[in-house]
Scaffold this active site. Structure first.
Site, PDB file in Angstrom:
ATOM      1  N   HIS A 143       0.841  -1.195   0.000  1.00 54.29           N
ATOM      2  CA  HIS A 143       0.000   0.000   0.000  1.00 54.29           C
ATOM      3  C   HIS A 143       0.879   1.249   0.000  1.00 54.29           C
ATOM      4  CE1 HIS A 143      -3.606  -2.340   0.850  1.00 54.29           C
ATOM      5  NE2 HIS A 143      -4.318  -1.237   0.873  1.00 54.29           N
ATOM      6  N   HIS A 152       0.288  -3.388   9.172  1.00 51.43           N
ATOM      7  CA  HIS A 152       1.734  -3.254   8.955  1.00 51.43           C
ATOM      8  C   HIS A 152       2.404  -2.589  10.139  1.00 51.43           C
ATOM      9  CE1 HIS A 152       2.145  -4.648   4.820  1.00 51.43           C
ATOM     10  NE2 HIS A 152       1.025  -4.013   4.523  1.00 51.43           N
TER      11      HIS A 152
END
Length: 377
Positions: free
Chosen positions: A147, A194
Site C-alpha cells: 500500500h 503493517h
C-alpha cells in the site's frame, strides 16, 4: 552478506514491533477490548465491532470517528476498487499518457513489493495487542507495505509526469502527493496490517525505484508505443512473471493479486500500442502543457457519465471473462463446479486472473474511449 551492528538490529526490531502499532492506534482512538468488557458497553465508545465480521477476532472500540473513517478511506486507496476506478478515470477524463505512466510504475512497484514480501517472510503485527481491521490479507507477510509502495509511486509518478502535459502549480501538486501518500501509509498502521518498519521500507523502496527508473521513462514510452515487439513483450513477460511467482508453504493472496496487477498492466500496454498504430491515442491536442480542464456546470455531468459508463463496461468485462475462464479451466482440469478451493491452484488461479485483467486492461485502453465517441460523450 551485509552484517548489521547490534544497535541497528535492535532499532529494526523496535520499528517492527507490534506495540508501536498498537500505541499509534490508541493515540488515534482505536482500542482493543476483550469480549467481556465489550458486552458491558462503554460510555466512551462511539463505534464497536469485530474486524471484517470475524466473530473469532478480538473486538474493538472506536473513539474518534473522524480519524477512523479517514484512515479506512485512505486504506481503500490501495485496494482493487481504487485501481479499477481512479486509474482508468485519468485515462478517460484527463490524459491517457499520464495513465500509461502510472500503470507502468504501479505494475513494476507492486510486483517487486509482492515478491519481496514472500521472499523476506516477515510477519505482520500481532493481535493482540494490535487491532486488525482487515482479514483478507492477514495471511500475507508484512514487509514491505505494498500500500505504501503503490501510494508513493502513483503520487510521485503523477507529480513528475504531469508538468510536461498539464499546467498546474508544482508546489500544490507536491503537497497533494505528500498528503495522499502519507495518509495511505498511516492507514496501514491504523488498520493494524503493517509495522512502522513495513511502511517506511515500502515508501523508501518506491522512492529508490522512481529514482532509478526516471531517466528511462521516455525510452520506455518510445518502445512501448512504437516497437513491433512491444505487444509480445508486454504480454509474455507479465505472464512469465505470474507463473514463476515464488511458491510458499501455505496459500496467501499475494500470487493472485500480483497476477491481477500484471494482467492489467499487460492489457493496458498492448492497448496503448494498438491505439498508437491506429493513430488515435485520445491524448490532448495542441501545444503542451495544456491548461487543466475547467470544471463547468456542463463538464461535471459529462465527466460523471463517462466515469459511470466506463466502470460499468470494465466491471462487466471482469465478470464475463472471469466466469468464462473459470468454467473453461474447471472443465479442462476436470474439477467439480462446486469446488471453490480449486481456484487457489496455480494452474487455475494464474490463467484465470491473468486473462480476466488483461481483458480489463485492453477494454480500458482501446474500447471505452471509442464507446464515448459513439455516444457523443
Amino acid at each position: 552478506p551485509v552484517s548489521l551492528s547490534p544497535d541497528t538490529l535492535e532499532l529494526l526490531a523496535y520499528l517492527h514491533g507490534s506495540e508501536l502499532v498498537a500505541r499509534f492506534q490508541r493515540r488515534c482512538g482505536l482500542f482493543l477490548v476483550d469480549a467481556t468488557n465489550h458486552s458491558q458497553g462503554s460510555t466512551r465508545s462511539h463505534l464497536t465491532g469485530t474486524p471484517d465480521h470475524g466473530c473469532s477476532r478480538p473486538q474493538y472500540e472506536v473513539r474518534n470517528l473522524i480519524l477512523h473513517y479517514l484512515f479506512l478511506l485512505s486504506a481503500g486507496l490501495g485496494h482493487e476498487i481504487f485501481y479499477i476506478t481512479c486509474l482508468p478515470c485519468i485515462h478517460w477524463n484527463l490524459d491517457p499518457f499520464l495513465c500509461r505512466r502510472l500503470v507502468n510504475m504501479w505494475t513494476v512497484v507492486m510486483y517487486i513489493g509482492q515478491v519481496m514480501k514472500d521472499l523476506l517472510k516477515l510477519p505482520r503485527p500481532l493481535s493482540p495487542p494490535v487491532v486488525k481491521l482487515e482479514t483478507r490479507v492477514d495471511a500475507e507477510y508484512g514487509l514491505p507495505s505494498t500500500h505504501a509502495m503503490a501510494a508513493t509511486a502513483i503520487s510521485f509518478t503523477l507529480l513528475l509526469s504531469a508538468p510536461s502535459r498539464i499546467q498546474f502549480q508544482f508546489e500544490v501538486g507536491l503537497l497533494l502527493a505528500v498528503t495522499l501518500s502519507s495518509l495511505v501509509c498511516l492507514s496501514r498502521l491504523y488498520t493494524g496490517m503493517h509495522s512502522i518498519l513495513d511502511v517506511v521500507c515500502g515508501a523508501l523502496i518506491s522512492f529508490v525505484l522512481l529514482y532509478v527508473t526516471y531517466p528511462y521513462w521516455e525510452t520506455l514510452d518510445h518502445f512501448q508505443l512504437s516497437s513491433p515487439i512491444s505487444p509480445v513483450v508486454g504480454l509474455l513477460l507479465p505472464l512469465f512473471l505470474s507463473y514463476t511467482y515464488p511458491e510458499l508453504d501455505r496459500y496467501t493472496t499475494t500470487r493472485g493479486d500480483t497476477t491481477t496487477i500484471l494482467g492489467a498492466g499487460a492489457g493496458c500496454s498492448i492497448g496503448y500500442w494498438v491505439n498508437e498504430q491506429l493513430g488515435q491515442t485520445f491524448e490532448p491536442q495542441g501545444e503542451l502543457p495544456v491548461p487543466l480542464p475547467t470544471l463547468t456546470v456542463a463538464a461535471l455531468p459529462l465527466g460523471f457519465a463517462r466515469f459511470l459508463l466506463g466502470i460499468v463496461v470494465l466491471l462487466g468485462t471482469r465478470q464475463v471473462v472471469k466466469t468464462l475462464s473459470l468454467r473453461l479451466l474447471y472443465w479442462w482440469y476436470r474439477v467439480p463446479k462446486n469446488d471453490d478451493s480449486a481456484r487457489r491452484r496455480r494452474e487455475i488461479e494464474v490463467p484465470s486472473k491473468f486473462a480476466t485483467y488483461t481483458s480489463v486492461g485492453l477494454v480500458n485502453s482501446i474500447l471505452v474511449n471509442r464507446i464515448f465517441l459513439l455516444l457523443g460523450l
